[in-house]
Motif scaffolding. Structure first.
Motif: not given
Ligand SMILES: Cc1ncc(C[n+]2csc(CCOP(=O)(O)OP(=O)(O)O)c2C)c(N)n1
Lengths: 167, 586
Positions: B67, B354, B374, B418, B420, B446, B450
């Motif tokens: 951001e 996960h 997630c 990933d 994050t 992933n 997600a």
């Protein structure tokens, strides 16, 4: 436009059941029929198999996007346990779809067409033209149009006696 | 899971009324206002703003890395003379606070609107902050639409205010505005030439001497904005029955109209700085004054400061979201009624990789500093293998802090996704390397973002518009950061992952393990469900410990597999010591 009051429909179920899609279609049909429409839903975390609800409201003028407690004309549930939680939302003379859930299996409806079938059932109660429903379904499900149409009509034209027996 | 490129780009001839969400209406209104550049990082309930903007070919729209980056890109574009927009969820604005605070000093050139979406009721968030305070803190004007139709109008007004007063403008949504839909009358796009970019060091180079002068400009601007607040139609008095008068903002306005249709209302659409005179005048016109807002007493505190007497909400209403049926209780001064029922908790999808990783972390009984995505769902029992979750990026840094406090404990690992990692995990990795912290850090790759509905990110090699771009190679990046070992494993290969983890935990090195396997929602591959042999089942329920929605206890006390939900990942099979679950051959 024939309805002079606000019609309140609460769709609920579990993430992945097509709850939001059904609500979206109902909202679009009401819009095309010339009503003011409000609709509310929640995205994100809950869609991972959690509780999902969407409120659809239409009429000559609508304020709140959320249906107030005890004001839902319909609770269209895709899951018995979720449906039971929303009893307090239903009007006194409202229609709860819980008793219709067994129809899905009786009619041999595949899980992914369940929402279309329920929209067919719902359409019997609403002042919205059949053509608008079928058109919205075609747009929402460009693939498998024939099967969606069939499942919708199954719900829309089912013998009223059977619904009474279940309801 | 909207893929912008899969849908056709919108043509400029639009129909009259569309059923738009608040997010879509913000996009529509901004496009109509001549928006040229938009940047964001995904976050519920603001994600769909950029997804909708991506459909307009005239808008240069991007998913940014985080951001802060998004804000700075939009800010730069505004200085360059193009109307720009930055969007994020409430906690996303925290990440962008540094540039935001000083952008309030420099002002802009062309309009800059910062759209921020709060999440009262925490439908999909880690906190319930009330971002309206940012307007006071940063001394920025705040506009608050109540519904999608207003969102479309207000974003256009926000651009005008931004340019008239040379300031970024905050446009605040809440979940019920962002994610409700309404029939909205839409308009056409205004053609507006870019404003010329002019070098102006005193305005745009914030060194102390310049900033001191700009601080004065900010205070002067606030005075002018206060005068504007008194006149703008965004603050609207609706006089009906004068027995009861509400002061409110945002979606609460609609709940009042629903439950007290006869009451008078002062609806604040331009809610900071306050229109003190308008509020005082309204207070004089009604017998009983009631302030209704969601979350913090932002309006209440101010009205108290004005010395007005009014009925405030019972303090219990400062928690959670407001609903239309709450209004009578507020007017009666009663506490907030309890939620009628708990929502079903979300779970990792069947087939999610996960789950395999967390089953290993659980078996090894590691302490896991986790993160947001997630995979935070790995915190819920029975997996119960995420032990901290603070904010994006903290999975690695909290790991470091915890290990510094517990130097003897080597059974702590840091975990994050990933997206994050790229958002704000990289700095934590570099910090651990720099400060000689050994340990094991896992990236759950992933290949998507997600949690927020599968947005691309730099390591996917695709942009917001699904255009190809250079792919960020996570293993190369981690090596460049100085990690001593960087291993890439198949996230679903539990045996290999377990062995590798055990080995790395023994070493005194800083290690990154990238557990890679695409999000099941992207691939949606299904193999046959395992065969269940009830005669061999010992009812140990070890297969239920992986928290898979496709397997559960059956009425007969054994277990059952929901064939429709099972993806045939066979993770449950691995856990069965009695061969009661047999993998189905292809
Ligand atoms: C500062 C901030 N921005 C955005 C979000 C919203 N958000 C929550 S998790 C997440 C990213 C998840 O992606 P990833 O790390 O790849 O994990 P996945 O969900 O794919 O497992 C985002 C964008 C947030 N919580 N905080």
């Amino acid at each position: 436009m024939s309805e002079q009051r606000v019609v309140n429909i609460l769709f609920c179920g579990v993430g992945g059941q097509g709850v939001l899609k059904a609500a979206e279609i109902a909202g679009l049909v009401a819009l095309r029929a010339g009503y003011a429409v409000r609709k509310s839903e929640v995205h994100g975390m809950s869609q991972r198999g959690g509780s999902v609800e969407s409120h659809v409201r239409f009429g000559p003028a609508v304020h709140s996007p959320l249906i107030p407690e005890g004001a839902a004309d319909f609770v269209v549930c895709f899951d018995a346990a979720e449906g039971a939680k929303y009893r307090h939302m239903l009007k006194k003379d409202g229609v709860h779809f819980g008793p219709f859930l067994p129809l899905v299996r009786q009619q041999g409806i595949e899980p992914r067409y369940e929402n279309t079938f329920f929209l067919g059932l719902l359409s019997r109660y609403l002042p919205l033209p059949r053509d608008a429903w079928l058109h919205a379904l075609e747009q929402a499900f460009p693939r498998a149009q024939a099967e969606n149409r069939r499942c919708f009509l199954l719900g829309a034209e089912m013998d009223a006696g059977r619904l009474k027996a279940e309801g | 899971m909207l893929n912008a490129a899969a849908l056709n780009m919108k043509t400029t001839t639009a129909p009259q009324r569309e059923l738009l969400s608040g997010d879509e209406a913000v996009a529509r209104g901004a496009w109509e206002a001549g928006l040229k550049v938009a940047a964001s990082y995904p976050g519920t309930p603001a994600t769909e703003i950029l997804e909708a903007l991506a459909l307009y070919s005239e808008v240069d729209a991007q998913w940014s890395v985080n951001e802060k980056v998004a804000f700075e890109v939009a800010y730069g574009a505004a200085l360059g003379g193009a109307r720009s927009l930055m969007a994020c969820k409430h906690v996303g604005l925290n990440v962008a606070m540094d540039p935001l605070m000083t952008a309030a000093y420099t002002g802009i050139n062309a309009g800059l609107v910062v759209v921020v979406a709060d999440d009262p009721g925490l439908h999909s968030s880690q906190n319930e902050q009330d971002t309206r305070w940012v307007s006071r803190y940063a001394k920025l004007p705040l506009v608050e639409p109540a519904d999608p139709a207003e969102a479309r109008e207000y974003v256009q007004a926000a651009f005008e205010i931004s340019e008239q007063f040379d300031t970024p403008v905050l446009l605040r949504l809440t979940t019920r505005v962002a994610h409700s839909k309404q029939d909205v009358a839409v308009g056409e796009r205004a053609v507006r030439p870019n404003r010329p970019f002019q070098r102006d060091a005193a305005k745009y180079v914030m060194v102390p001497a310049h900033a001191a002068a700009r601080h004065r400009a900010v205070e002067d601007r606030l005075v002018r904005l206060r005068a504007f607040a008194e006149k703008t139609p965004l603050n609207r008095v609706e006089l009906r029955d004068r027995a009861l008068g509400f002061v409110t903002a945002g979606v609460a306005y609609l709940y009042i109209r629903e439950t007290f249709p006869e009451a008078s209302v002062l609806k604040l659409g331009f809610s900071y700085p306050f229109c003190d005179q308008k509020i005082r005048d309204f207070a004089r016109l009604v017998n009983e004054l009631v302030v209704v807002e969601e979350l913090d007493p932002f309006l209440e505190d101010h009205l108290r400061g004005l010395g007005l007497t009014f009925k405030a909400r019972h303090p219990s209403f400062q928690l959670g979201e407001l609903r239309p049926e709450h209004l009578p209780a507020i007017v009666r001064g009663e506490a907030k009624p309890a939620k009628p029922f708990p929502a079903r908790r979300p779970v990792l999808c069947s087939g999610c990789a996960h789950r395999a990783v967390f089953s290993v972390l659980r078996d090894l009984q590691l302490t896991v500093t986790g993160d947001i995505g997630c995979y935070t769902l790995g915190a819920a029992p029975p997996l119960a293998s995420v032990h901290t979750c603070l904010c994006m990026g903290a999975g690695f840094t909290v790991h470091e802090g915890l290990r510094r406090a517990l130097p003897g404990d080597r059974r702590i690992v840091g975990v994050m996704g990933d997206s994050t990692f790229i958002h704000s995990g990289i700095t934590g990795l570099i910090n651990a390397v720099y400060n000689r912290m050994p340990g094991v850090l896992l990236i759950l790759d992933n290949a998507t973002t997600a949690m927020t509905g599968a947005q691309p990110h730099p390591a996917t090699g695709r942009t917001l518009r699904d255009e190809p771009t250079r792919t960020l190679v996570l293993e190369d990046l981690c090596r460049a950061c100085g990690a001593e070992h960087v291993d890439v494993v198949d996230a679903k290969d539990t045996a290999a992952l377990k062995q590798l983890l055990q080995q790395r935990l023994e070493e005194r090195a800083l290690t990154v393990i990238i557990a890679r396997s695409p999000c099941w929602q992207l691939v949606r591959t299904k193999a046959g469900a395992p065969e269940f042999k009830p005669e061999l089942c010992q009812a140990c329920y070890e297969c239920l410990e992986i928290d898979c929605p496709a397997i559960s206890k059956s009425e007969d006390g054994l277990i059952k597999i929901d064939i429709a939900r099972c993806t045939g990942c066979n993770l449950c099979v691995e856990r069965c010591a009695y061969e009661a679950l047999i993998p189905r051959r292809a």
